[in-house]
Design a protein around this motif. Sequence first.
Motif, PDB file in Angstrom:
ATOM      1  N   ASP A 141      54.206  45.058  38.401  1.00  0.00           N
ATOM      2  CA  ASP A 141      54.211  45.888  37.198  1.00  0.00           C
ATOM      3  C   ASP A 141      53.135  45.468  36.210  1.00  0.00           C
ATOM      4  OD1 ASP A 141      56.317  47.493  38.053  1.00  0.00           O
ATOM      5  OD2 ASP A 141      57.841  46.156  37.202  1.00  0.00           O
ATOM      6  N   SER A 142      52.659  44.225  36.338  1.00  0.00           N
ATOM      7  CA  SER A 142      51.638  43.728  35.421  1.00  0.00           C
ATOM      8  C   SER A 142      50.893  42.580  36.087  1.00  0.00           C
ATOM      9  CB  SER A 142      52.264  43.245  34.114  1.00  0.00           C
ATOM     10  OG  SER A 142      53.046  42.081  34.345  1.00  0.00           O
ATOM     11  N   ILE A 143      49.715  42.272  35.563  1.00  0.00           N
ATOM     12  CA  ILE A 143      48.947  41.150  36.090  1.00  0.00           C
ATOM     13  C   ILE A 143      49.656  39.814  35.845  1.00  0.00           C
ATOM     14  CG2 ILE A 143      46.815  39.834  35.793  1.00  0.00           C
ATOM     15  CD1 ILE A 143      45.317  42.486  35.710  1.00  0.00           C
ATOM     16  N   PRO A 144      50.231  39.573  34.680  1.00  0.00           N
ATOM     17  CA  PRO A 144      50.981  38.310  34.520  1.00  0.00           C
ATOM     18  C   PRO A 144      52.110  38.163  35.545  1.00  0.00           C
ATOM     19  CG  PRO A 144      50.536  39.256  32.373  1.00  0.00           C
ATOM     20  CD  PRO A 144      50.108  40.288  33.377  1.00  0.00           C
ATOM     21  N   GLU A 145      52.801  39.267  35.851  1.00  0.00           N
ATOM     22  CA  GLU A 145      53.860  39.194  36.859  1.00  0.00           C
ATOM     23  C   GLU A 145      53.282  38.865  38.224  1.00  0.00           C
ATOM     24  OE1 GLU A 145      56.667  42.429  39.067  1.00  0.00           O
ATOM     25  OE2 GLU A 145      56.755  42.446  36.869  1.00  0.00           O
ATOM     26  N   LEU A 146      52.133  39.461  38.546  1.00  0.00           N
ATOM     27  CA  LEU A 146      51.460  39.161  39.817  1.00  0.00           C
ATOM     28  C   LEU A 146      51.070  37.691  39.884  1.00  0.00           C
ATOM     29  CD1 LEU A 146      50.003  40.065  42.473  1.00  0.00           C
ATOM     30  CD2 LEU A 146      47.982  40.484  41.046  1.00  0.00           C
ATOM     31  N   LEU A 147      50.491  37.166  38.823  1.00  0.00           N
ATOM     32  CA  LEU A 147      50.061  35.767  38.815  1.00  0.00           C
ATOM     33  C   LEU A 147      51.247  34.829  38.979  1.00  0.00           C
ATOM     34  CD1 LEU A 147      47.374  35.880  35.981  1.00  0.00           C
ATOM     35  CD2 LEU A 147      46.998  35.886  38.462  1.00  0.00           C
ATOM     36  N   ARG A 160      47.831  31.517  52.957  1.00  0.00           N
ATOM     37  CA  ARG A 160      46.992  32.674  52.650  1.00  0.00           C
ATOM     38  C   ARG A 160      47.783  33.666  51.811  1.00  0.00           C
ATOM     39  NH1 ARG A 160      48.731  37.399  54.151  1.00  0.00           N
ATOM     40  NH2 ARG A 160      48.421  37.286  56.380  1.00  0.00           N
ATOM     41  N   ILE A 161      47.108  34.280  50.840  1.00  0.00           N
ATOM     42  CA  ILE A 161      47.722  35.290  49.988  1.00  0.00           C
ATOM     43  C   ILE A 161      47.103  36.649  50.309  1.00  0.00           C
ATOM     44  CG2 ILE A 161      48.047  36.100  47.615  1.00  0.00           C
ATOM     45  CD1 ILE A 161      49.647  33.582  48.200  1.00  0.00           C
ATOM     46  N   LYS A 162      47.958  37.637  50.543  1.00  0.00           N
ATOM     47  CA  LYS A 162      47.488  39.017  50.729  1.00  0.00           C
ATOM     48  C   LYS A 162      48.031  39.861  49.585  1.00  0.00           C
ATOM     49  CE  LYS A 162      49.193  42.049  53.829  1.00  0.00           C
ATOM     50  NZ  LYS A 162      49.416  42.710  55.134  1.00  0.00           N
ATOM     51  N   LEU A 163      47.139  40.558  48.885  1.00  0.00           N
ATOM     52  CA  LEU A 163      47.529  41.413  47.776  1.00  0.00           C
ATOM     53  C   LEU A 163      47.489  42.871  48.208  1.00  0.00           C
ATOM     54  CD1 LEU A 163      45.390  39.846  44.897  1.00  0.00           C
ATOM     55  CD2 LEU A 163      47.711  39.214  45.609  1.00  0.00           C
ATOM     56  N   LYS A 164      48.563  43.589  47.980  1.00  0.00           N
ATOM     57  CA  LYS A 164      48.548  45.031  48.171  1.00  0.00           C
ATOM     58  C   LYS A 164      47.741  45.661  47.034  1.00  0.00           C
ATOM     59  CE  LYS A 164      51.385  45.471  51.766  1.00  0.00           C
ATOM     60  NZ  LYS A 164      51.060  46.179  53.020  1.00  0.00           N
ATOM     61  N   ILE A 165      46.865  46.629  47.384  1.00  0.00           N
ATOM     62  CA  ILE A 165      46.079  47.310  46.360  1.00  0.00           C
ATOM     63  C   ILE A 165      46.182  48.822  46.541  1.00  0.00           C
ATOM     64  CG2 ILE A 165      44.445  45.409  46.080  1.00  0.00           C
ATOM     65  CD1 ILE A 165      42.434  47.059  47.753  1.00  0.00           C
ATOM     66  N   GLU A 166      45.837  49.536  45.503  1.00  0.00           N
ATOM     67  CA  GLU A 166      45.759  50.991  45.519  1.00  0.00           C
ATOM     68  C   GLU A 166      44.835  51.390  44.377  1.00  0.00           C
ATOM     69  OE1 GLU A 166      49.652  52.572  44.850  1.00  0.00           O
ATOM     70  OE2 GLU A 166      49.755  51.861  42.772  1.00  0.00           O
ATOM     71  N   GLU A 172      40.800  44.516  39.074  1.00  0.00           N
ATOM     72  CA  GLU A 172      41.265  43.607  38.031  1.00  0.00           C
ATOM     73  C   GLU A 172      42.357  42.651  38.508  1.00  0.00           C
ATOM     74  OE1 GLU A 172      39.587  43.026  35.360  1.00  0.00           O
ATOM     75  OE2 GLU A 172      38.230  44.550  36.159  1.00  0.00           O
ATOM     76  N   PRO A 173      43.353  43.096  39.265  1.00  0.00           N
ATOM     77  CA  PRO A 173      44.322  42.129  39.807  1.00  0.00           C
ATOM     78  C   PRO A 173      43.666  41.078  40.704  1.00  0.00           C
ATOM     79  CG  PRO A 173      45.168  44.357  39.976  1.00  0.00           C
ATOM     80  CD  PRO A 173      43.745  44.482  39.556  1.00  0.00           C
ATOM     81  N   VAL A 177      43.591  36.971  40.034  1.00  0.00           N
ATOM     82  CA  VAL A 177      44.083  35.976  40.993  1.00  0.00           C
ATOM     83  C   VAL A 177      42.989  34.981  41.347  1.00  0.00           C
ATOM     84  CG1 VAL A 177      44.931  35.661  43.351  1.00  0.00           C
ATOM     85  CG2 VAL A 177      45.912  37.451  41.902  1.00  0.00           C
ATOM     86  N   ARG A 178      41.772  35.485  41.583  1.00  0.00           N
ATOM     87  CA  ARG A 178      40.683  34.579  41.948  1.00  0.00           C
ATOM     88  C   ARG A 178      40.348  33.631  40.783  1.00  0.00           C
ATOM     89  NH1 ARG A 178      39.805  32.816  46.373  1.00  0.00           N
ATOM     90  NH2 ARG A 178      38.824  34.507  47.541  1.00  0.00           N
ATOM     91  N   GLU A 179      40.314  34.147  39.571  1.00  0.00           N
ATOM     92  CA  GLU A 179      39.982  33.298  38.429  1.00  0.00           C
ATOM     93  C   GLU A 179      41.072  32.266  38.164  1.00  0.00           C
ATOM     94  OE1 GLU A 179      39.215  35.974  35.212  1.00  0.00           O
ATOM     95  OE2 GLU A 179      37.187  36.472  35.920  1.00  0.00           O
ATOM     96  N   ARG A 180      42.320  32.659  38.372  1.00  0.00           N
ATOM     97  CA  ARG A 180      43.433  31.739  38.083  1.00  0.00           C
ATOM     98  C   ARG A 180      43.565  30.657  39.153  1.00  0.00           C
ATOM     99  NH1 ARG A 180      48.791  32.193  36.042  1.00  0.00           N
ATOM    100  NH2 ARG A 180      49.815  30.189  36.400  1.00  0.00           N
ATOM    101  N   PHE A 181      43.403  31.033  40.424  1.00  0.00           N
ATOM    102  CA  PHE A 181      43.757  30.101  41.505  1.00  0.00           C
ATOM    103  C   PHE A 181      42.550  29.582  42.283  1.00  0.00           C
ATOM    104  CE2 PHE A 181      47.467  32.853  40.829  1.00  0.00           C
ATOM    105  CZ  PHE A 181      48.374  31.883  40.437  1.00  0.00           C
ATOM    106  N   GLY A 182      41.363  30.028  41.936  1.00  0.00           N
ATOM    107  CA  GLY A 182      40.170  29.462  42.546  1.00  0.00           C
ATOM    108  C   GLY A 182      40.020  29.794  44.023  1.00  0.00           C
ATOM    109  N   ASP A 183      39.611  28.803  44.791  1.00  0.00           N
ATOM    110  CA  ASP A 183      39.179  29.016  46.175  1.00  0.00           C
ATOM    111  C   ASP A 183      40.354  29.015  47.154  1.00  0.00           C
ATOM    112  OD1 ASP A 183      37.435  29.375  48.278  1.00  0.00           O
ATOM    113  OD2 ASP A 183      37.076  27.228  48.551  1.00  0.00           O
ATOM    114  N   ILE A 184      41.295  29.928  46.951  1.00  0.00           N
ATOM    115  CA  ILE A 184      42.391  30.082  47.912  1.00  0.00           C
ATOM    116  C   ILE A 184      41.988  31.118  48.956  1.00  0.00           C
ATOM    117  CG2 ILE A 184      44.164  29.489  46.227  1.00  0.00           C
ATOM    118  CD1 ILE A 184      44.790  32.526  46.029  1.00  0.00           C
ATOM    119  N   ALA A 185      42.643  31.095  50.103  1.00  0.00           N
ATOM    120  CA  ALA A 185      42.432  32.125  51.124  1.00  0.00           C
ATOM    121  C   ALA A 185      43.084  33.411  50.629  1.00  0.00           C
ATOM    122  CB  ALA A 185      43.029  31.679  52.447  1.00  0.00           C
TER     123      ALA A 185
END
Length: 371
Positions: A141-147, A160-166, A172-173, A177-185
């Motif tokens: 529902d929001s980027i903070p919730e996703l993070l 590994r993290i897979k994000l559903k997108i549409e 932006e999501p 995620v990339r800015e918050r968690f850095g070099d994750i798969a």
Amino acid sequence: MKLVEVELRRIRLPLVAPFRTSFGVETDRDILLVRVTTEAGTRGWGECVAGGLPLYSAEHTAGAQQVIREFLLPRLWRLPEVTAHRLEPALAAVKGHRMAKAALEMAVLDAELRTLGTSLGGWLGAVRDRVPAGVSVGIADSIPELLDAVHGYLGEGYRRIKLKIEPGWDVEPVRAVRERFGDIALQVDANAAYRLPDAAHLAKLDDFDLLLIEQPLADDDLRGHAALAARLRTPICLDESITSARAAADAIALGACALVNIKPGRVGGLLEARRVHDVCAAHGIPVWCGGMLETGIGRAANVALAALPNFTLPGDTSASGRYWRRDLVTEPFVLRGGHVEVPAGPGLGISVDEAWLDEVTSSVERLGPAS
């Protein structure tokens, strides 16, 4: 091996939390289970991965049950001896309905291998006794919730993290995620939500060093995927488009994908899934095992498949607790060091929690050769 009964059981199993994709929001699953019983009394389990509504594919739970009852089982009863290899050609006259066929094949194969005392992983050609686990994160529902969700899964040890997108929930999501968690798969899954004119927008995802973008375009648009691949740096992975080993070979020849997600239900069963694996391996195309919110029954099959040599990326082989407060199996799948173990027992290597199964059952249909 002779079968004396096939049970078609519908269950309604609540999810731990709502799971949202471009297809909609799921709070529970209407699941069709198949249980076969042999003349010797051995039982085998299969799980149909079709959803309650025909949104991911043309198949759906009620339709799969009807197809098994009215079209697949009459052909099965005619076989003098039932094995997974004999089942496939016997059902070939029925066009499509791969998820229904896969559920029946899984149950037959489970019973067959239990009779032989052989594990599914060993029979398929597994080379590992555990597989790295990724997790699929639905649209929030929001980027903070996703993070918060991603933080929790990383804390649990997922590799590994897979994000559903549409459209409207993509760049932006992923950036957050990339800015918050850095070099994750990190990878994304579009579930065919985009069209080729969206190529310039999708190219913005190239900035985030993703492992892949999964099924950005329609399942029947291989040429579009090939054209998109030429415009993106992010590798394209196909899911819904790959319905068989032949489809995989066509997609590879057209340059429509650099990776393939293999789901046994989507391609018609474990035998065809192994063929897809082999075709991809022959062409140097890495594969990984996708998930369809399976219970421990279907998850056992996926984990065994994911232990084959060309499964080189973490799959959607999450722990049972990712989706279910209480799984159907007596020993739920758990995450240890970012991996889940491949069942070593005969057949699927699992035991079903019969008491819990009865609680969540909505209907049972038992069929025999004279039905």
